[in-house]
Design a protein around this motif. Structure first.
Motif, PDB file in Angstrom:
ATOM      1  N   PRO A 258       0.823  -1.202   0.000  1.00 56.82           N
ATOM      2  CA  PRO A 258       0.000   0.000   0.000  1.00 56.82           C
ATOM      3  C   PRO A 258       0.856   1.251   0.000  1.00 56.82           C
ATOM      4  N   ARG A 259       0.315   2.313  -0.562  1.00 53.89           N
ATOM      5  CA  ARG A 259       0.983   3.600  -0.488  1.00 53.89           C
ATOM      6  C   ARG A 259      -0.067   4.684  -0.310  1.00 53.89           C
ATOM      7  N   GLY A 260       0.273   5.676   0.518  1.00 49.30           N
ATOM      8  CA  GLY A 260      -0.603   6.832   0.661  1.00 49.30           C
ATOM      9  C   GLY A 260      -0.041   7.941  -0.192  1.00 49.30           C
TER      10      GLY A 260
ATOM     11  N   GLY B 277       3.054   8.953  -0.033  1.00 52.78           N
ATOM     12  CA  GLY B 277       4.468   8.721  -0.315  1.00 52.78           C
ATOM     13  C   GLY B 277       5.404   9.702   0.367  1.00 52.78           C
ATOM     14  N   THR B 278       5.003  10.236   1.529  1.00 46.93           N
ATOM     15  CA  THR B 278       5.879  11.168   2.245  1.00 46.93           C
ATOM     16  C   THR B 278       6.751  10.464   3.280  1.00 46.93           C
ATOM     17  N   SER B 279       6.604   9.146   3.389  1.00 47.05           N
ATOM     18  CA  SER B 279       7.406   8.411   4.367  1.00 47.05           C
ATOM     19  C   SER B 279       8.891   8.726   4.204  1.00 47.05           C
ATOM     20  N   LEU B 280       9.596   8.806   5.307  1.00 48.06           N
ATOM     21  CA  LEU B 280      11.019   9.136   5.261  1.00 48.06           C
ATOM     22  C   LEU B 280      11.897   7.916   5.509  1.00 48.06           C
ATOM     23  N   ALA B 281      11.276   6.738   5.561  1.00 50.53           N
ATOM     24  CA  ALA B 281      12.051   5.536   5.875  1.00 50.53           C
ATOM     25  C   ALA B 281      11.991   4.492   4.767  1.00 50.53           C
TER      26      ALA B 281
ATOM     27  N   VAL C 127      -2.239   2.312  -4.476  1.00 47.97           N
ATOM     28  CA  VAL C 127      -2.202   3.691  -3.980  1.00 47.97           C
ATOM     29  C   VAL C 127      -3.610   4.089  -3.559  1.00 47.97           C
ATOM     30  N   LEU C 128      -3.750   4.548  -2.315  1.00 45.60           N
ATOM     31  CA  LEU C 128      -5.087   4.734  -1.756  1.00 45.60           C
ATOM     32  C   LEU C 128      -5.616   6.164  -1.862  1.00 45.60           C
ATOM     33  N   THR C 129      -4.941   6.981  -2.644  1.00 49.23           N
ATOM     34  CA  THR C 129      -5.307   8.404  -2.642  1.00 49.23           C
ATOM     35  C   THR C 129      -6.636   8.712  -3.323  1.00 49.23           C
TER      36      THR C 129
ATOM     37  N   ASP D  97      -0.591  15.827  14.297  1.00 48.90           N
ATOM     38  CA  ASP D  97      -0.327  16.871  13.300  1.00 48.90           C
ATOM     39  C   ASP D  97       1.103  16.807  12.776  1.00 48.90           C
ATOM     40  N   PRO D  98       1.424  15.736  12.023  1.00 50.45           N
ATOM     41  CA  PRO D  98       2.774  15.661  11.463  1.00 50.45           C
ATOM     42  C   PRO D  98       3.076  16.912  10.638  1.00 50.45           C
ATOM     43  N   SER D  99       4.342  17.282  10.579  1.00 50.17           N
ATOM     44  CA  SER D  99       4.711  18.487   9.833  1.00 50.17           C
ATOM     45  C   SER D  99       4.346  18.351   8.363  1.00 50.17           C
TER      46      SER D  99
ATOM     47  N   GLY E 190      -1.679   6.574   5.810  1.00 47.75           N
ATOM     48  CA  GLY E 190      -0.234   6.592   6.032  1.00 47.75           C
ATOM     49  C   GLY E 190       0.098   6.904   7.482  1.00 47.75           C
ATOM     50  N   ASN E 191      -0.662   7.817   8.073  1.00 50.40           N
ATOM     51  CA  ASN E 191      -0.455   8.154   9.490  1.00 50.40           C
ATOM     52  C   ASN E 191      -0.702   6.936  10.379  1.00 50.40           C
ATOM     53  N   VAL E 192      -1.784   6.208  10.061  1.00 50.76           N
ATOM     54  CA  VAL E 192      -2.099   5.011  10.848  1.00 50.76           C
ATOM     55  C   VAL E 192      -0.970   3.991  10.680  1.00 50.76           C
ATOM     56  N   ALA E 193      -0.515   3.824   9.450  1.00 51.65           N
ATOM     57  CA  ALA E 193       0.509   2.810   9.170  1.00 51.65           C
ATOM     58  C   ALA E 193       1.835   3.151   9.843  1.00 51.65           C
ATOM     59  N   THR E 194       2.151   4.445   9.981  1.00 51.03           N
ATOM     60  CA  THR E 194       3.444   4.806  10.562  1.00 51.03           C
ATOM     61  C   THR E 194       3.319   5.287  12.005  1.00 51.03           C
ATOM     62  N   ASN E 195       2.108   5.324  12.528  1.00 56.73           N
ATOM     63  CA  ASN E 195       1.879   5.845  13.880  1.00 56.73           C
ATOM     64  C   ASN E 195       2.501   7.236  14.035  1.00 56.73           C
ATOM     65  N   SER E 196       2.100   8.111  13.156  1.00 58.61           N
ATOM     66  CA  SER E 196       2.687   9.445  13.080  1.00 58.61           C
ATOM     67  C   SER E 196       2.550  10.252  14.357  1.00 58.61           C
ATOM     68  N   GLY E 197       3.543  11.076  14.549  1.00 59.94           N
ATOM     69  CA  GLY E 197       3.491  12.062  15.611  1.00 59.94           C
ATOM     70  C   GLY E 197       3.534  13.443  15.005  1.00 59.94           C
ATOM     71  N   GLY E 198       3.859  14.426  15.821  1.00 58.18           N
ATOM     72  CA  GLY E 198       3.950  15.796  15.347  1.00 58.18           C
ATOM     73  C   GLY E 198       4.268  16.674  16.539  1.00 58.18           C
ATOM     74  N   PRO E 199       4.374  17.970  16.335  1.00 56.99           N
ATOM     75  CA  PRO E 199       4.738  18.854  17.442  1.00 56.99           C
ATOM     76  C   PRO E 199       3.792  18.738  18.640  1.00 56.99           C
TER      77      PRO E 199
ATOM     78  N   ALA F  14      -1.592  -5.319   7.073  1.00 47.70           N
ATOM     79  CA  ALA F  14      -2.886  -5.216   6.394  1.00 47.70           C
ATOM     80  C   ALA F  14      -2.930  -3.880   5.679  1.00 47.70           C
ATOM     81  N   ILE F  15      -3.886  -3.754   4.755  1.00 53.20           N
ATOM     82  CA  ILE F  15      -4.076  -2.484   4.068  1.00 53.20           C
ATOM     83  C   ILE F  15      -5.283  -1.793   4.689  1.00 53.20           C
ATOM     84  N   VAL F  16      -5.034  -0.643   5.277  1.00 55.06           N
ATOM     85  CA  VAL F  16      -6.113   0.085   5.939  1.00 55.06           C
ATOM     86  C   VAL F  16      -6.907   0.850   4.883  1.00 55.06           C
TER      87      VAL F  16
ATOM     88  N   PHE G 197      13.864  20.006  16.295  1.00 57.25           N
ATOM     89  CA  PHE G 197      13.236  18.752  16.728  1.00 57.25           C
ATOM     90  C   PHE G 197      12.211  18.909  17.836  1.00 57.25           C
ATOM     91  N   HIS G 198      11.493  17.766  18.051  1.00 56.54           N
ATOM     92  CA  HIS G 198      10.443  17.688  19.074  1.00 56.54           C
ATOM     93  C   HIS G 198      11.123  17.437  20.420  1.00 56.54           C
ATOM     94  N   ALA G 199      11.634  18.516  21.014  1.00 59.89           N
ATOM     95  CA  ALA G 199      12.487  18.370  22.186  1.00 59.89           C
ATOM     96  C   ALA G 199      11.740  17.813  23.397  1.00 59.89           C
TER      97      ALA G 199
END
Ligand code: FAD
Lengths: 419, 479
Positions: free
Chosen positions: B72-74, B76-80, B93-95, B135-137, B146-155, B206-208, B373-375
């Motif tokens: 799956p791809r959302g 495509g902003t993943s950094l890994a 691609v789920l867009t 709220d990822p940057s 993609g957020n669900v798949a990567t368990n995104s964080g943010g500030p 799985a594909i969300v 960074f998220h200090a």
């Protein structure tokens, strides 16, 4: 390894009390080789949680795992062994003005591992989230004696699969939790507990809906209905026509709690809430304790937990009240969780009512019902106990098989345990 | 095209989603050869854009029939490198699954398709008094799936938690094509917490296709301030002292001198260029408590020898301060032609040590490193500057990255706080976890993804031996 005696509703032939994760691994390796069932036991406060197993087996007491491994107050994290009791942990944390926002009955006996395994959450889940939100690292031993870990020691971490979540609520069926690392919160400076009564279920829904957008940010939104003991004794004021009582906890700095208290009183003025009162601090402790302990088994035929979307809380309360006017009911109403303790004279009819009315109603409101405890438990069929299986039941069974291929960990107790 | 993806598979895919939703020409596929992690690239054989969960399920069944890998791809902003199609195969691609299906304020939740962009949900909720907290940057581009798949964080995850704390349930397609509902709008579903297992599984379980997400009340008020320090140590000490004092700010972000200069050159915010570090600190909540929190934070900053503490006086000034933070990455382009953003975590109290080590490591490898960074969570994002055209430099950057992450582990931390393992950090998994831990993870994957056809060769080092003959390592081997 110390051998203790223990009486439990579980079919137990021997007891072991390992004192280290290595000893737990040895026990499980041995049990796996002989196919012996293993029942992990913490403080023994929730042993009738889940279906009653029939297979004779070994009680593995975790109370020998009772050390604090590492406490870093400035990082607000603690690593602790699974057999540590919640009360002892809270005492340690209080010295640093920190806490876990967990409300658990019999905290003097309930162990961290047991709380995690049963995913027990109390009133404060509304404002502070649930147990799983606080677990950042975990160590466990699977059904073949393999020690495995997930997460770590830091509050933010996405390396690898999240065993912290998977094991929380797994009822010891995938592994015996031996150690956890927890994220801590600062203790709030002040708390106020407000109460008021309501006369109809529709009134209650109006009040609950308004609380969702209240200027206040409650940490708990609870409802009590039915013959709770505490209502007979020292309740602030009598309200003969009350159908039930609301309890709202406000926590924060002194200034925040004062401000929220004023606002809540004003808001409730415009709503069908009667007998509004801030419970005096000395009494509030007792009431809070009741809100926590009421989740525990009582003199009842059966205790049940029903989870639905929050707006359907009143439908469930009304249904349960209709089924049993004497039922003792508590709702974590902000979260759509209802706990019911049915009176003893209903025993005959309950299995049928569960299948025909309670499960379908829970399902209609996007949730489930599950039996918790009581003398009626052994008589319930799987379907009466858990309701219809979720679409993920076979996936859960596949996960179980990977972690416990010999089927020795708490066999027969969980919904996905297809025996 | 790998041998397994033949003409008949292509035709069948077109039947499922229509001709306009299948890409197979090389010129179109190169767009999908990598995500935000650009060091390794490999083209998928086909890209499909399903519109419904049934289509996703049919595509997955078809891939299984033809024994080709799929992923799956959302956005495509993943950094890994989570979206790297190792071994080619079919990229789903789920867009085009982009509906916000329901916003239910009474029950504090929303039901969205996985291709919904994070910011769309934020916008849809504007004015309701509620918001979706993670709220990822990258929120202007990245998808909820993609957020669900990567368990995104943010500030703002310091106070409000990461994605997993806000997902109530998902609809997903399993690796064999089965459609399941995991969790749902009601809390505490019975049985195993499979939602918890799926969130952060980087598309390997799985594909969300849809998610029920928790909505959070907007705070009544907010105080945003900027504290300027003459030494990085003083700034990082202030961070752990603020949190140690029992204050949980909504956000606590740090920028060091290197990034400040770039930001200042780009946007002219008026930051002092000789400052060693600045902290962007935000507290939110009830008005009744905010001034007290702000004053306590200001006092702690001064105790730690802050040169000055500026306060945003209104929404406009606040927006400006946040702009400086959110556009910091963009400004890095001024410093160097290429850069690599690392992602590591240490316990907060180890931040002073860690920042010193980053400087030393940069010096030892002659790599310039700047930090934003998220200090508050101890989540570092050192940015390593280099020139992609110089292979010798790339080597030094990779060695410096590795040393930084090793140091995070030595401090009891993690090699990723939010970007994930993907393909980028597979080698680090065996440093962070024991063989037995990794085996347990492999077993979890086997339960969901027994053939390992769903996004093979990701996250777990053992994935290299994933048994797919057509797997080739792309440009991985070159590194
Ligand atoms: C400038 C910039 C800033 C960033 N800032 C942050 C930040 O602050 N915090 C943060 O956490 N991340 C950040 N990221 C990383 C990235 O944006 C997040 O990981 C984001 O969640 C990825 O979403 P996406 O839709 O782009 O997913 P993709 O990149 O398309 O996919 C990411 C992974 O998820 C899988 N996946 C995608 N969709 C699904 C689905 N529907 N079902 C199952 N698996 C799926 C993919 O296979 C892949 O493994 C940033 C990235 C950039 C470029």
């Amino acid at each position: 390894m110390e051998h203790a005696t223990l009486s439990a509703p579980l079919p137990i032939s021997e007891n072991v009390t390992p004192a280290s994760v290595e000893e737990v691994a040895t026990c499980l390796l041995g049990a796996a080789s002989t196919g012996t069932a293993v029942y992990p036991i913490g403080g023994g406060t929730s042993l009738d949680f889940g279906r009653l197993p029939s297979q004779l087996g070994m009680a593995l007491q975790t109370t020998g795992l009772n050390r604090i491994v590492d406490y870093q107050p400035r990082d607000m994290t603690i690593s602790v062994e699974a057999g540590f009791t919640l009360q002892a942990l809270q005492q340690t944390l209080a010295e640093e003005n920190q806490r876990l926002p967990w409300d658990v009955p019999f905290a003097n006996r309930a162990t961290i591992g047991g709380i995690l395994a049963t995913n027990h959450n109390g009133p404060r889940r509304y404002g502070d989230g649930t147990v799983r939100d606080d677990v950042i690292g975990i160590q466990a031993v699977d059904g073949q004696g393999n020690v495995f870990r997930g997460g770590g020691n830091v509050v933010k971490n996405v390396a690898g699969y999240d065993f912290c979540k998977l094991l929380t609520g797994s009822l010891g069926t995938l592994g015996i939790v031996t150690r956890v690392t927890l994220k801590l919160k600062p203790c709030p400076a002040a708390m106020a507990l407000w109460t008021g009564s309501f006369a109809t279920w529709d009134d209650l829904e109006q009040i609950l809906a308004a609380l969702v957008t209240s200027a206040c940010r409650p940490s708990a939104v609870e409802v009590l209905a039915g013959p709770h003991e505490i209502l007979n004794s020292a309740w602030p004021s009598a309200a003969p026509d009350a159908l039930g009582w609301l309890l709202v906890a406000l926590e924060g700095s002194e200034a925040e709690v004062d401000w929220m208290s004023q606002r809540l009183e004003q808001e409730w003025h415009a709503q069908p809430v009667r007998s509004v009162e801030r419970i005096a601090d000395d009494h509030a402790n007792r009431v809070w304790q009741h809100l926590t302990e009421s989740a525990a088994p009582q003199k009842t035929s059966l205790s049940l937990r029903i989870n639905v979307v929050p707006s359907a809380t009143i439908e469930i309360l009304a249904l349960l009240r209709e089924i049993d006017p004497q039922a003792v009911l508590q709702a974590h109403a902000g979260n759509g969780i209802v706990l019911a303790h049915f009176s003893e004279d209903l025993a005959q009819d309950l299995p049928r009512l569960l299948v025909q009315r309670i499960h379908p109603s829970a399902r209609k409101h996007r949730g489930h019902a599950m039996a918790l405890s009581g003398p009626l438990l052994p008589e319930l069929t799987r379907q009466a106990f858990f309701g219809p299986p979720p679409s993920t039941a076979s996936l859960m069974a596949a996960v179980k098989k990977q972690f416990d291929p010999h089927h020795i960990l708490n066999p027969g107790r969980a919904i996905f345990d297809l025996e | 095209m790998s041998s397994a993806v033949d003409y008949s598979l292509l035709e069948q895919l077109r039947e499922i989603v229509g001709h306009d939703s299948v890409l197979s020409a090389h010129s179109e596929l190169v767009v999908y050869e990598c995500d935000g992690f650009v060091i390794e690239k490999n083209c998928p054989d086909v890209v499909v854009f399903p519109r419904t969960v049934q289509q996703v399920s049919e595509i997955v069944r078809l891939c299984n029939e033809h024994q080709v890998p799929f992923l799956p791809r959302g956005a495509g902003t993943s950094l890994a490198g989570g979206c790297l199609p190792v071994g080619g195969g079919v990229m789903i691609v789920l867009t085009r699954m982009r509906e916000i299906l329901e916003i239910d304020l009474r029950n504090r939740c929303a039901f969205v398709e996985s291709g919904v962009v994070n910011l769309w949900l934020t916008k849809a909720l504007k004015g309701t008094g509620f918001h979706y907290a993670p709220d990822p940057s990258s929120q202007g581009a990245c998808t909820i799936g993609g957020n669900v798949a990567t368990n995104s964080g943010g500030p703002h995850t310091l106070k409000y938690g990461v994605t997993v704390n806000h997902v109530l349930g998902v609809e997903a397609v399993l690796a064999d094509g089965t459609i399941v509902e995991v969790g749902g709008p009601a809390e505490d579903p019975t049985g195993l917490d499979l939602v918890g297992a799926l969130v952060g599984s980087e598309g390997t379980l799985a594909i969300v296709t849809k998610a029920w997400v928790r909505l959070t009340r907007d705070p009544e008020g907010v105080r945003t301030m900027l504290a300027v320090f003459d030494s990085a140590d003083a700034a990082t000490n202030a961070i752990s002292q603020i949190i140690g004092a029992g204050i949980i700010p909504a956000a606590l972000e740090m920028m060091d001198q290197g990034i400040l200069i770039a930001v200042e050159q780009a946007f002219r915010f008026g930051f002092p260029l000789d400052a060693a570090a600045i902290l962007l600190i935000e507290v939110d909540g009830l008005e009744a408590g905010l001034d007290e929190s702000r004053d306590r934070i200001e006092a702690i900053c001064h105790e730690n020898e802050a040169r000055e503490v500026r306060h945003a006086q209104d929404a406009k000034q606040r927006a400006l301060l946040w702009k400086s933070r959110k556009q910091a990455f963009g400004a890095v382009g001024r410093l160097s032609p290429s850069y690599c953003t690392q992602d590591g975590v240490v316990p907060r109290t180890k931040l002073p040590h860690m920042l010193r080590r980053i400087t030393e490591i940069g010096q030892a490898h002659e790599v310039r490193i700047v930090n934003v960074f998220h200090a508050g969570d101890g989540n570092l994002h050192p940015i390593l500057l280099f020139d992609e055209r110089d292979t010798e430099q790339i080597g030094r950057v990779l060695r410096a990255s590795e040393e930084i992450l090793d140091e995070c582990l030595a401090c009891g931390g993690s090699v990723t706080g939010e970007h994930g393992i993907g393909v980028e950090k597979i080698e680090f998994m065996s440093k962070m976890f024991t063989p037995s831990d990794l085996e347990a993870m492999a077993r979890l994957r086997s339960a969901f993804n027994p053939e390992n056809r769903l996004s093979p060769c990701k996250m777990l080092p053992t994935a290299g031996a994933c048994g797919l003959e057509q797997v080739h390592p792309g440009r991985r081997a070159a590194l």
